[in-house]
Design a protein around this motif. Structure first.
Motif, PDB file in Angstrom:
ATOM      1  N   THR A  99       0.818  -1.221   0.000  1.00  0.00           N
ATOM      2  CA  THR A  99       0.000   0.000   0.000  1.00  0.00           C
ATOM      3  C   THR A  99       0.847   1.263   0.000  1.00  0.00           C
ATOM      4  O   THR A  99       0.448   2.263  -0.604  1.00  0.00           O
ATOM      5  CB  THR A  99      -0.981   0.018   1.190  1.00  0.00           C
ATOM      6  OG1 THR A  99      -0.253  -0.141   2.405  1.00  0.00           O
ATOM      7  CG2 THR A  99      -2.006  -1.080   1.066  1.00  0.00           C
ATOM      8  N   LYS A 103      -0.008   3.292  -3.338  1.00  0.00           N
ATOM      9  CA  LYS A 103      -0.985   4.340  -3.036  1.00  0.00           C
ATOM     10  C   LYS A 103      -0.400   5.519  -2.267  1.00  0.00           C
ATOM     11  O   LYS A 103      -0.354   6.632  -2.763  1.00  0.00           O
ATOM     12  CB  LYS A 103      -2.140   3.722  -2.248  1.00  0.00           C
ATOM     13  CG  LYS A 103      -3.275   4.658  -1.934  1.00  0.00           C
ATOM     14  CD  LYS A 103      -4.394   3.920  -1.204  1.00  0.00           C
ATOM     15  CE  LYS A 103      -5.598   4.764  -0.936  1.00  0.00           C
ATOM     16  NZ  LYS A 103      -5.400   5.916  -0.118  1.00  0.00           N
ATOM     17  N   ASP A 104       0.051   5.273  -1.042  1.00  0.00           N
ATOM     18  CA  ASP A 104       0.421   6.361  -0.126  1.00  0.00           C
ATOM     19  C   ASP A 104       1.537   7.255  -0.659  1.00  0.00           C
ATOM     20  O   ASP A 104       1.407   8.482  -0.674  1.00  0.00           O
ATOM     21  CB  ASP A 104       0.828   5.799   1.238  1.00  0.00           C
ATOM     22  CG  ASP A 104      -0.277   4.993   1.901  1.00  0.00           C
ATOM     23  OD1 ASP A 104      -1.460   5.175   1.533  1.00  0.00           O
ATOM     24  OD2 ASP A 104       0.038   4.165   2.780  1.00  0.00           O
ATOM     25  N   ILE A 106       2.705   7.610  -3.712  1.00  0.00           N
ATOM     26  CA  ILE A 106       2.320   8.276  -4.965  1.00  0.00           C
ATOM     27  C   ILE A 106       1.446   9.487  -4.692  1.00  0.00           C
ATOM     28  O   ILE A 106       1.611  10.538  -5.320  1.00  0.00           O
ATOM     29  CB  ILE A 106       1.606   7.271  -5.898  1.00  0.00           C
ATOM     30  CG1 ILE A 106       2.601   6.222  -6.356  1.00  0.00           C
ATOM     31  CG2 ILE A 106       0.978   7.973  -7.092  1.00  0.00           C
ATOM     32  CD1 ILE A 106       1.973   5.074  -7.088  1.00  0.00           C
ATOM     33  N   GLU A 107       0.525   9.362  -3.758  1.00  0.00           N
ATOM     34  CA  GLU A 107      -0.334  10.492  -3.402  1.00  0.00           C
ATOM     35  C   GLU A 107       0.474  11.641  -2.808  1.00  0.00           C
ATOM     36  O   GLU A 107       0.217  12.805  -3.099  1.00  0.00           O
ATOM     37  CB  GLU A 107      -1.416  10.048  -2.417  1.00  0.00           C
ATOM     38  CG  GLU A 107      -2.479   9.174  -3.041  1.00  0.00           C
ATOM     39  CD  GLU A 107      -3.493   8.659  -2.033  1.00  0.00           C
ATOM     40  OE1 GLU A 107      -3.386   8.987  -0.818  1.00  0.00           O
ATOM     41  OE2 GLU A 107      -4.395   7.917  -2.446  1.00  0.00           O
ATOM     42  N   ASP A 108       1.453  11.312  -1.981  1.00  0.00           N
ATOM     43  CA  ASP A 108       2.254  12.345  -1.329  1.00  0.00           C
ATOM     44  C   ASP A 108       3.254  13.009  -2.269  1.00  0.00           C
ATOM     45  O   ASP A 108       3.568  14.187  -2.105  1.00  0.00           O
ATOM     46  CB  ASP A 108       3.031  11.748  -0.147  1.00  0.00           C
ATOM     47  CG  ASP A 108       2.123  11.285   0.982  1.00  0.00           C
ATOM     48  OD1 ASP A 108       0.935  11.674   1.009  1.00  0.00           O
ATOM     49  OD2 ASP A 108       2.605  10.512   1.837  1.00  0.00           O
ATOM     50  N   HIS A 110       3.306  12.587  -5.923  1.00  0.00           N
ATOM     51  CA  HIS A 110       2.821  12.744  -7.308  1.00  0.00           C
ATOM     52  C   HIS A 110       3.696  12.015  -8.331  1.00  0.00           C
ATOM     53  O   HIS A 110       3.996  12.533  -9.396  1.00  0.00           O
ATOM     54  CB  HIS A 110       2.686  14.224  -7.663  1.00  0.00           C
ATOM     55  CG  HIS A 110       1.926  14.995  -6.636  1.00  0.00           C
ATOM     56  ND1 HIS A 110       0.570  14.843  -6.449  1.00  0.00           N
ATOM     57  CD2 HIS A 110       2.332  15.895  -5.704  1.00  0.00           C
ATOM     58  CE1 HIS A 110       0.171  15.628  -5.465  1.00  0.00           C
ATOM     59  NE2 HIS A 110       1.216  16.273  -4.988  1.00  0.00           N
ATOM     60  N   ASP A 112       4.663   9.724 -11.318  1.00  0.00           N
ATOM     61  CA  ASP A 112       3.937   9.358 -12.537  1.00  0.00           C
ATOM     62  C   ASP A 112       4.515   8.109 -13.198  1.00  0.00           C
ATOM     63  O   ASP A 112       4.013   7.649 -14.215  1.00  0.00           O
ATOM     64  CB  ASP A 112       3.849  10.527 -13.523  1.00  0.00           C
ATOM     65  CG  ASP A 112       5.175  11.213 -13.790  1.00  0.00           C
ATOM     66  OD1 ASP A 112       6.225  10.650 -13.432  1.00  0.00           O
ATOM     67  OD2 ASP A 112       5.154  12.312 -14.354  1.00  0.00           O
ATOM     68  N   CYS A 142      -0.533   4.997 -11.640  1.00  0.00           N
ATOM     69  CA  CYS A 142       0.381   5.530 -12.641  1.00  0.00           C
ATOM     70  C   CYS A 142       1.023   4.364 -13.399  1.00  0.00           C
ATOM     71  O   CYS A 142       0.781   3.207 -13.086  1.00  0.00           O
ATOM     72  CB  CYS A 142       1.461   6.396 -11.969  1.00  0.00           C
ATOM     73  SG  CYS A 142       2.522   5.489 -10.823  1.00  0.00           S
TER      74      CYS A 142
END
Length: 148
Positions: A99, A103-104, A106-108, A110, A112, A142
């Motif tokens: 996770t 998820k985590d 990549i969200e923080d 960005h 790609d 991504c």
């Protein structure tokens, strides 16, 4: 049309597969003039119970694992910088590698593009825990490049 990437993430775990992915990530970051994030996720499940069922109440195992990981990550960054690429940061996180990577992080940050090794786990561990790479390729929002 060729895709350009700005933020490339490469998770590493000390395996040969991860280090091959790191080399590919550095090449891709140079070619895209992109920022490179090198990530190691310390799986917190490994600390729930130590040898013989005894809890590590003092946290010495966790601390030593973090210290070892930090030294490893700093060595990776130093080698990359010595070879002329400076737009690189290292990150160490605690949690589930699946996770955090998919998820985590990549969200923080960005990201790609994720470039990762095919597998850093032994066959038995893959059966018990599930392959992190498989999870990331299915759920990351991504592009994911798997290096063999």
């Amino acid at each position: 049309m060729e895709q350009e990437y700005k933020n490339i993430l490469v998770p590493v775990d000390g395996s040969d597969s991860a280090e091959k992915a790191l080399n590919r990530a550095v090449e891709s970051a140079k070619a895209n003039h992109a920022h490179l994030d090198i990530l190691n996720v310390i799986d917190t499940r490994q600390f729930s119970v130590s040898f013989s069922g005894m809890m590590d109440g003092g946290g010495s195992i966790v601390y030593q694992t973090f210290e070892d990981t930090e030294a490893y990550m700093n060595e990776l960054k130093e080698d990359i910088v010595k070879n002329g690429f400076t737009d690189v940061d290292i990150h160490i996180r605690f949690g589930s590698p699946k996770t955090v990577i998919a998820k985590d992080f990549i969200e923080d940050h960005h990201s790609d593009l994720i470039i990762m090794g095919q597998s850093g786990l032994k066959a038995v561990e893959r059966m018990l825990m599930g392959a992190v790479t498989n999870y990331v390729t299915r759920l990351a929002p991504c592009d994911v490049l798997v290096v063999k």
